[in-house]
Design a protein around this motif. Structure first.
Motif, PDB file in Angstrom:
ATOM      1  N   TYR A   5       0.338  12.567   1.066  1.00 19.18           N
ATOM      2  CA  TYR A   5       0.070  11.797   2.351  1.00 19.18           C
ATOM      3  C   TYR A   5      -0.289  10.336   2.287  1.00 19.18           C
ATOM      4  O   TYR A   5      -1.076  10.120   1.361  1.00 19.18           O
ATOM      5  CB  TYR A   5      -0.758  12.464   3.132  1.00 19.18           C
ATOM      6  N   GLU A   6       0.247   9.380   2.863  1.00 12.44           N
ATOM      7  CA  GLU A   6      -0.043   8.075   2.809  1.00 12.44           C
ATOM      8  C   GLU A   6      -0.262   7.440   4.387  1.00 12.44           C
ATOM      9  O   GLU A   6       0.506   7.612   4.898  1.00 12.44           O
ATOM     10  CB  GLU A   6       1.175   7.259   2.115  1.00 12.44           C
ATOM     11  N   SER A   7      -1.511   6.972   4.520  1.00 10.17           N
ATOM     12  CA  SER A   7      -1.695   6.483   5.887  1.00 10.17           C
ATOM     13  C   SER A   7      -0.855   5.411   6.282  1.00 10.17           C
ATOM     14  O   SER A   7      -0.214   4.421   5.453  1.00 10.17           O
ATOM     15  CB  SER A   7      -3.113   6.098   5.901  1.00 10.17           C
ATOM     16  N   PHE A  12       1.380  -0.022   5.259  1.00 12.73           N
ATOM     17  CA  PHE A  12       1.492  -1.454   5.833  1.00 12.73           C
ATOM     18  C   PHE A  12       0.983  -2.304   4.796  1.00 12.73           C
ATOM     19  O   PHE A  12       1.797  -3.500   4.354  1.00 12.73           O
ATOM     20  CB  PHE A  12       0.525  -1.643   7.138  1.00 12.73           C
ATOM     21  N   ILE A  13      -0.113  -2.159   3.922  1.00 11.67           N
ATOM     22  CA  ILE A  13      -0.664  -3.205   3.128  1.00 11.67           C
ATOM     23  C   ILE A  13       0.340  -3.001   1.732  1.00 11.67           C
ATOM     24  O   ILE A  13       0.592  -4.219   1.238  1.00 11.67           O
ATOM     25  CB  ILE A  13      -2.091  -2.745   2.445  1.00 11.67           C
ATOM     26  N   ARG A  14       0.831  -2.026   1.509  1.00 17.23           N
ATOM     27  CA  ARG A  14       1.778  -1.828   0.296  1.00 17.23           C
ATOM     28  C   ARG A  14       3.088  -2.731   0.583  1.00 17.23           C
ATOM     29  O   ARG A  14       3.444  -3.604  -0.269  1.00 17.23           O
ATOM     30  CB  ARG A  14       2.145  -0.656   0.004  1.00 17.23           C
ATOM     31  N   GLU A  15       3.577  -2.476   1.827  1.00 19.60           N
ATOM     32  CA  GLU A  15       4.854  -3.466   2.229  1.00 19.60           C
ATOM     33  C   GLU A  15       4.596  -4.759   2.334  1.00 19.60           C
ATOM     34  O   GLU A  15       5.286  -5.645   2.053  1.00 19.60           O
ATOM     35  CB  GLU A  15       5.289  -2.676   3.518  1.00 19.60           C
ATOM     36  N   TYR A  16       3.362  -5.227   2.897  1.00 23.38           N
ATOM     37  CA  TYR A  16       2.833  -6.376   3.162  1.00 23.38           C
ATOM     38  C   TYR A  16       2.752  -7.046   1.826  1.00 23.38           C
ATOM     39  O   TYR A  16       3.382  -8.255   1.584  1.00 23.38           O
ATOM     40  CB  TYR A  16       1.696  -6.785   3.934  1.00 23.38           C
ATOM     41  N   ASN A  17       2.241  -6.485   0.859  1.00 20.05           N
ATOM     42  CA  ASN A  17       2.050  -7.278  -0.470  1.00 20.05           C
ATOM     43  C   ASN A  17       3.338  -7.198  -1.341  1.00 20.05           C
ATOM     44  O   ASN A  17       3.524  -8.162  -1.847  1.00 20.05           O
ATOM     45  CB  ASN A  17       1.036  -6.412  -1.358  1.00 20.05           C
ATOM     46  N   LYS A  18       4.277  -6.109  -0.829  1.00 21.45           N
ATOM     47  CA  LYS A  18       5.452  -6.220  -1.652  1.00 21.45           C
ATOM     48  C   LYS A  18       6.444  -7.361  -0.900  1.00 21.45           C
ATOM     49  O   LYS A  18       6.994  -8.066  -1.871  1.00 21.45           O
ATOM     50  CB  LYS A  18       6.373  -5.093  -1.376  1.00 21.45           C
TER      51      LYS A  18
END
Length: 62
Positions: A5-7, A12-18
């Motif tokens: 599971y990923e909240s 959002f944070i992972r995609e934003y950093n990417k």
């Protein structure tokens, strides 16, 4: 199907950093401006010497 599971916030944070690769450098630069400074020991000693001692009861008038 053993995906953990990923909240939504983590996603959002992972995609934003990417999508914003310069974000980490900007964060480090901002930290350096505010926090990572060399302390002036002479100035700190002067501040300590100029400190006025507080009375035991601060609200008492003389």
């Amino acid at each position: 199907m053993s995906k953990s599971y990923e909240s939504d916030i983590t996603f959002f944070i992972r995609e934003y950093n990417k999508n914003n690769p310069l974000l980490r450098k900007q964060q480090v630069d901002g930290r350096n401006i505010l926090w990572d400074r060399k302390l002036e020991t002479d100035l700190l000693k002067e501040f300590d010497l100029s400190r006025v001692s507080q009375k035991s009861y601060v609200y008492q008038t003389d």
